[in-house]
Enzyme design. Structure first.
Site, short mmCIF file in Angstrom:
data_model
loop_
_atom_site.label_atom_id
_atom_site.label_comp_id
_atom_site.label_asym_id
_atom_site.label_seq_id
_atom_site.Cartn_x
_atom_site.Cartn_y
_atom_site.Cartn_z
CD GLU A 78 -6.42 -2.92 -8.65
OE1 GLU A 78 -5.68 -1.94 -8.47
OE2 GLU A 78 -6.47 -3.54 -9.72
CB SER B 289 -0.93 0.00 1.22
OG SER B 289 -1.85 -1.08 1.15
NE ARG C 262 -7.59 2.21 -4.66
CZ ARG C 262 -6.84 3.18 -4.17
NH1 ARG C 262 -7.27 4.44 -4.27
NH2 ARG C 262 -5.68 2.92 -3.59
#
Length: 379
Positions: free
Chosen positions: A363, A134, A243
């Site tokens: 994602e 992330s 996303r």
């Protein structure tokens, strides 16, 4: 049960019907065996490409379908309801086409986009690293300019379609800090690029996920997409669309689980009544249906904002969060509806549950989505 969709044009309705036909004739007959054997679905992406389903949201001048994003996402949902692994890979391919389409030069677009959008070449997205998921600004894979090429060293991780895809969006460090990341389009046959053993995953078994290792790999300078240092801008703008793709996939999985649960509840009887007629279970199914419908509405709202040219980054995070959490809850409840049978591989609901879990992770984890949403509120 086919979803009664509100679509903007007759062409969109024909695309949904085409997708359903391909799902019924091509995907559904082989999905169970391929997932069980962890066997790659050879020929499936060529079929999707020939049907024009891999290029829907991209400009027609480069071979795209010129369709609104709300239509493209509903096609992904239909694919996911039949085979989540294929839908995820199709979504990732669409994500991998984005950097060239949005940031490439006209020469790069004419050189690569027609094959990408026609499905002749299949793409993968290579952003994450073993220690940088992330936190994309923490990337360590490095590309050093030397004359007419870059020398790339480092490792990438969690690549959907790794080792199978024809091209890779590589995000590598060309400078320092968050503005020191650049984007490259890398061919799978690049010397000194190798791929690791496919990960042994909980779900999505038919599509490999691997690491990639660059050991002095030479990447031609004309494969730099955008400017040096523009990589994170490219990555994050692509991820907003990606996303939404995962949100649509999650809704497709949830819809399939709901459909199977309702069908089972109408066939199975206890105490002299169909189990769907028992209020306790009927309410569970009602909550499942409400979760699916609301998740679909959320991703469609974000897609329509994107189509209208409005800001949609926060809406994409909301859609991804809501849809993937809904998919996990709905698939878990579907297993419960089936009782002990739901815990066996004789029924698809256990696969839906396993496939749904990863949608909360990739994602951008759902914790990252909450961070994006909270920051937008603070800003």
């Amino acid at each position: 049960m086919a979803v009664d969709r509100l679509l903007p044009t007759d062409e969109a309705r024909e695309l949904i019907q085409l997708t359903r036909d391909i799902a019924a004739k091509t995907l559904d007959p082989i999905v169970d065996d391929h997932e069980k054997r962890e066997q790659y679905p050879d020929g499936v992406f060529a079929t999707l490409g020939e049907a024009g389903l891999l290029s829907l949201p991209y400009p027609e001048e480069w071979g795209g379908g010129g369709q609104p994003y709300e239509v493209y996402l509903q096609v992904l949902e239909e694919l996911a309801a039949s085979w989540a692994a294929v839908a995820v890979a199709a979504s990732v391919h669409g994500l991998a086409c984005y950097p060239v389409s949005a940031f490439g030069t006209d020469e790069q677009k004419s050189r690569w986009l027609p094959d990408m959008l026609g499905g002749a070449t299949i793409g993968a997205y290579s952003l994450s690293e073993p220690q940088a998921g992330s936190d994309a600004a923490a990337l360590t894979c490095r590309a050093v300019a030397e004359g007419d090429h870059y020398v790339v060293d480092g490792a990438k991780a969690w690549i959907t379609h790794g080792g199978v895809a024809d091209f890779y969006n590589l995000f590598a460090r060309t400078g320092e800090g968050s503005k020191g990341i650049s984007c490259f389009l890398v061919d799978k046959d690049t010397p000194n690029l190798t791929f690791g053993k496919p990960e042994e995953k909980m779900g999505l078994h038919a599509i490999p996920t691997t690491s990639a290792h660059y050991d002095g790999a030479h990447v031609d300078a004309d494969r730099l997409i955008g400017a040096e240092g523009q990589g994170l801008q490219i990555a994050f703008s692509a991820l907003d669309s990606g996303r939404l793709g995962i949100a649509a996939v999650a809704v497709g999985i949830a819809q399939a689980a709901l459909d199977d649960a309702v069908a089972y509840a109408q066939e199975r009887s206890t105490f002299g009544r169909k189990i769907i007629d028992h209020q306790g279970l009927g309410f569970v199914l009602a909550d499942m249906a409400a979760a699916v419908d609301s998740a679909r509405a959320t991703y469609l709202d974000a897609a329509r904002r994107r189509d209208a040219g409005l800001p949609y980054s926060r809406n994409a995070s909301v859609a991804k969060l809501i849809a993937t959490d809904a998919a996990m809850k709905v698939t878990t409840d579907a297993v419960q509806v089936f009782g002990g049978y739901g815990y066996t591989r004789d029924f698809r609901v256990e696969r839906y549950m396993r496939d749904a879990k990863v949608t909360q992770i990739f994602e951008g984890t759902n914790q990252i989505q909450r961070l994006v949403i909270s920051r937008s509120l603070a800003g």
